[in-house]
Every structure is written in C-alpha cells, then in structure tokens.
Design a protein around this motif. Structure first.
Motif, short mmCIF file in Angstrom:
data_model
loop_
_atom_site.label_atom_id
_atom_site.label_comp_id
_atom_site.label_asym_id
_atom_site.label_seq_id
_atom_site.Cartn_x
_atom_site.Cartn_y
_atom_site.Cartn_z
N PRO A 199 0.76 -1.40 -0.16
CA PRO A 199 -0.24 -0.04 -0.02
C PRO A 199 0.94 1.36 0.22
O PRO A 199 0.51 2.31 -0.58
N VAL A 200 1.80 1.21 0.83
CA VAL A 200 2.66 2.56 0.75
C VAL A 200 3.55 2.77 -0.50
O VAL A 200 3.84 4.02 -0.93
N GLY A 201 3.87 1.64 -1.35
CA GLY A 201 4.43 1.63 -2.42
C GLY A 201 3.43 2.24 -3.57
O GLY A 201 3.96 3.21 -4.49
N LEU A 202 2.23 1.78 -3.62
CA LEU A 202 1.16 2.39 -4.45
C LEU A 202 0.99 3.82 -3.95
O LEU A 202 0.63 4.51 -5.10
N ILE A 203 0.92 4.10 -2.75
CA ILE A 203 0.86 5.50 -2.44
C ILE A 203 1.87 6.42 -2.97
O ILE A 203 1.68 7.48 -3.57
N CYS A 204 3.06 5.77 -3.01
CA CYS A 204 4.35 6.65 -3.51
C CYS A 204 4.14 6.51 -4.91
O CYS A 204 4.61 7.83 -5.36
N THR A 205 3.70 5.61 -5.72
CA THR A 205 3.38 5.95 -7.06
C THR A 205 2.63 6.67 -7.49
O THR A 205 2.67 7.71 -8.56
#
Length: 140
Positions: free
Chosen positions: A44-50
């Motif tokens: 989820p954090v990776g998707l938010i960063c993307t």
C-alpha cells in the motif's frame, strides 16, 4: 530544434519525477522502519508513493518546463507506466504478477490510474498562476 527541445524537456521532467519518486520511497522506507509489521504495509505504501510520484511529475512538467498540460501529463504518465512495467519484467522472479501482485485487470486499472494522476497533476499545475513581481508605486 523544436522537437529536440520538447524531447529534452520531457526527459528532464521524467528524470526529475524519478528523483522525486526515489525521495518519496526513501522517506516511506524510513517511516516503515518504525511500524511494528512493515511487510504488511509495503505494497500500500508503494502504491501511494507511485500515485504521488505521478501527480507531482505531471505538476512539475507544466510548472517547470511549461509544456501543454494534457500532453505533458499524458507523456509523463505513459513513460512512468512503461518504466514500471519494464522494471517489473526485468527484476521479478514471476512474470505473472504484473508489477503489483494483483490480477491482470486490477493491475491494468492501477497502471491506468498512474496516467490519470499524472494528467491530473499537469492540469493542477496549469491552473496555478505564476506569481508576478509587485512593482512599488512611486510616491510624488
């Protein structure tokens, strides 16, 4: 020369966007160190960063390089999506995960949202007015 200037500004925007994305990933990894179960939060954090990277990239494309909003956001989003797909094919053990670990349909929607967020950031960047210097009035 007009085409090369457009290509140069587009690649410059992409490099700046990737630098912003790297900074966001570094910041989020430092935050995840203090979470009790960081493995559950990585995706989820990776998707938010993307998403933030795509939005900021579109914004920067219109603000810094003064590209047209729709084309800047579209080109930036397509380049970000192409790079993420390329890296997912090069660096994953299983080529069936489509870079997110989700099904093909969900992954396609996530990649399309990167393009949409980049266009949204470009439109926000185009709507903001550039600050002008105030001139002092001379008193007589």
């Amino acid at each position: 020369t007009e085409g090369s200037a457009f290509l140069r500004s587009t690649l410059g925007t992409l490099l700046l966007t990737l630098a912003v994305g790297g900074g966001l990933l570094l910041l989020s990894s430092l935050i995840l160190v203090f979470v009790p179960d960081p493995l559950s939060m990585v995706l989820p954090v990776g998707l938010i960063c993307t998403a933030l990277t795509a939005f900021i990239g579109g914004y920067l494309a219109t603000r810094i390089y003064h590209l047209p909003a729709l084309s800047a956001g579209l080109i930036n989003g397509i380049l970000l999506t192409a790079l993420s797909l390329l890296f997912s094919l090069l660096f994953t053990k299983n080529a069936n995960c489509y870079a997110t670990g989700y099904s093909a349909a969900v992954s396609a929607l996530l990649h399309a949202s990167v393009v949409g967020l980049s266009i949204g950031g470009a439109l926000v960047g185009a709507r903001e007015k550039t600050p002008t210097k105030r001139r002092k009035k001379m008193r007589r």
